[in-house]
Each structure stands twice: as structure tokens, then as C-alpha cells.
Design a protein around this motif. Structure first.
Motif, PDB file in Angstrom:
ATOM      1  N   ASP A  42       0.911  -1.075   0.041  1.00 61.75           N
ATOM      2  CA  ASP A  42      -0.030  -0.033  -0.116  1.00 61.75           C
ATOM      3  C   ASP A  42       0.721   1.198  -0.167  1.00 61.75           C
ATOM      4  OD1 ASP A  42      -2.381  -1.214   0.175  1.00 61.75           O
ATOM      5  OD2 ASP A  42      -2.740  -1.130   2.230  1.00 61.75           O
ATOM      6  N   SER A  44       0.157   4.075   1.500  1.00 60.46           N
ATOM      7  CA  SER A  44      -0.080   4.758   2.601  1.00 60.46           C
ATOM      8  C   SER A  44       0.676   4.065   3.760  1.00 60.46           C
ATOM      9  CB  SER A  44      -1.605   4.764   2.968  1.00 60.46           C
ATOM     10  OG  SER A  44      -2.018   3.444   2.863  1.00 60.46           O
ATOM     11  N   SER A  45       0.856   2.833   3.622  1.00 59.90           N
ATOM     12  CA  SER A  45       1.590   2.078   4.728  1.00 59.90           C
ATOM     13  C   SER A  45       2.854   1.562   4.361  1.00 59.90           C
ATOM     14  CB  SER A  45       0.819   0.904   5.235  1.00 59.90           C
ATOM     15  OG  SER A  45       0.532   0.004   4.191  1.00 59.90           O
ATOM     16  N   SER A  46       3.743   2.174   3.628  1.00 58.34           N
ATOM     17  CA  SER A  46       5.101   1.995   3.377  1.00 58.34           C
ATOM     18  C   SER A  46       6.019   3.164   3.230  1.00 58.34           C
ATOM     19  CB  SER A  46       5.049   1.101   1.951  1.00 58.34           C
ATOM     20  OG  SER A  46       4.763   2.058   0.588  1.00 58.34           O
TER      21      SER A  46
END
Length: 218
Positions: A42, A44-46
Motif C-alpha cells: 500500500d 499509505s503504509s510503506s
């Protein structure tokens, strides 16, 4: 999926923006990708990008960012997957999304270290030379036969990766609308013809009636 710069191949070390097109609740959409180097991720999460609303920004792309990118809803629906290739030196500038039949397709060969970046190069489709020594290749009135893998090659700077160009048919909805409009025109034409003939028919009937009365009286 809207990509900026709007092409499927990109130079290393540049910024890349990916946005999920309209959605009334844009915050509920996220950009995801799958690459050979990093697998499924994702934005938003990396660490590879940052997401604000429905827009993912990669500040400096590298070769390992090559992969498939798409928009995904909270319910897990996937939309608009796009293959993105990151390459050194020479790339092919081609459309992000499929080209519609009848439209014009323009391809350019770009070099990372030239100003302007357009190269005079040879263009290939499925391994066969189709145009040589030109800064851009333009195909008008595109058809399904133009689908294939394209790339460009410069004798000194090298060649670009291959990009698949997809061609989609004209929307059935457009065809239906056209057919409906044509049928309406046909009906109006018939009615106008009938109305134009009516006065003559009435006059003819009146004359025949008068003649019959005259014969009877005689």
C-alpha cells in the motif's frame, strides 16, 4: 488511475504522482502496487510513497518500482491497473490507458539527458521496424491491428523497454445512441413525407367525389 507524468515508462530519480479518479469519497480509495522486488504494498503504509487523500506520491522512483499499480476501494474492489516501467536513459512515451478505435496514437522516444528530450530514433512493433529516424511516430485512425508491443531504439543512446499498446472498440452505448437517433430521424422523415402528400390526396378525393355526383345528375 491518473498518472503524472502521463505515460507508462518513466526515468529513474524523478517524482511520480498516482491519483484515484473521482470518487466522491476520495479518502476511502488507496493506491496499491505489486512489484517483483517488494511484492504487494500500500502507498499509505510503506516507505516507497506517501498518500494524501486519493493521491500517492513517489518522490524519487527507482528501477525496482517497476510493477503493476491500481486503485482499491475499502471493500476490496480493484480499478484501472496500469503497468509502470522505470528505466535509465531511454524510454518510450506511450498512453497510460487503451486507445479507442478511430483515435490517433502518438509515440515518442525520450532521453533522460537530452534537451529537448525527444530523440530521432527507430520505432518497432512486435520486433519489426515500422518507422525509422523520426522524433515521433503518429498512427491515425487506430484499429485493433495496431495492438502490440512497441519500443524505440537509438543507435548511440540505446533502446527503451517494451510497452503494450491496447486498442478498445467504440462504446456500444454510443452506437445505441446513434442507432436511436437514426431511427428518430427516419420516423420524422416518414411523417413529413406523409404530411406533404396529404393535401394532394384530399384534393384528389374531392375531385373524384364531384365527378361522381356530376355523372349521377347527368
Amino acid at each position: 488511475l491518473i498518472i503524472s507524468p502521463s505515460r507508462t515508462q518513466h526515468f529513474t530519480s524523478v517524482s511520480l504522482s498516482l491519483s484515484c479518479e473521482d470518487q466522491s469519497n476520495s479518502d476511502r480509495w488507496r493506491v496499491r502496487r505489486y512489484t517483483e522486488s517488494w511484492g504487494l504494498q500500500d502507498c499509505s503504509s510503506s516507505l516507497w510513497g506517501s498518500q494524501t487523500g486519493s493521491t500517492c506520491t513517489i518522490s524519487s522512483i527507482i528501477a525496482s518500482d517497476t510493477g503493476v499499480y491500481w486503485c482499491q476501494s475499502e471493500s476490496g474492489e480493484k480499478y484501472h491497473p496500469v503497468n509502470i516501467t522505470v528505466h535509465f536513459f531511454v524510454i518510450l512515451e506511450s498512453p497510460v490507458h487503451p486507445v479507442t478505435e478511430g483515435d490517433t496514437l502518438t509515440l515518442r522516444c525520450l532521453n533522460q539527458h537530452s534537451t529537448p528530450p525527444n530523440l530521432r530514433a527507430d520505432f518497432y512493433k512486435d520486433g519489426s521496424l515500422i518507422q525509422n529516424q523520426t522524433t515521433e511516430m503518429i498512427i491515425s485512425n487506430v484499429s485493433k491491428s495496431h495492438e502490440g508491443f512497441y519500443y524505440c531504439k537509438h543507435p548511440e543512446r540505446g533502446e527503451s523497454p517494451k510497452s503494450w499498446i491496447s486498442v478498445r472498440g467504440v462504446s456500444n452505448e454510443c452506437c445505441c445512441k446513434l442507432s436511436h437517433s437514426e431511427s428518430q430521424i427516419s420516423v420524422l422523415h416518414t411523417l413529413s413525407s406523409v404530411l406533404a402528400v396529404c393535401p394532394y390526396l384530399i384534393v384528389t378525393v374531392v375531385l373524384i367525389f364531384k365527378c361522381c355526383r356530376m355523372r349521377v345528375s347527368c
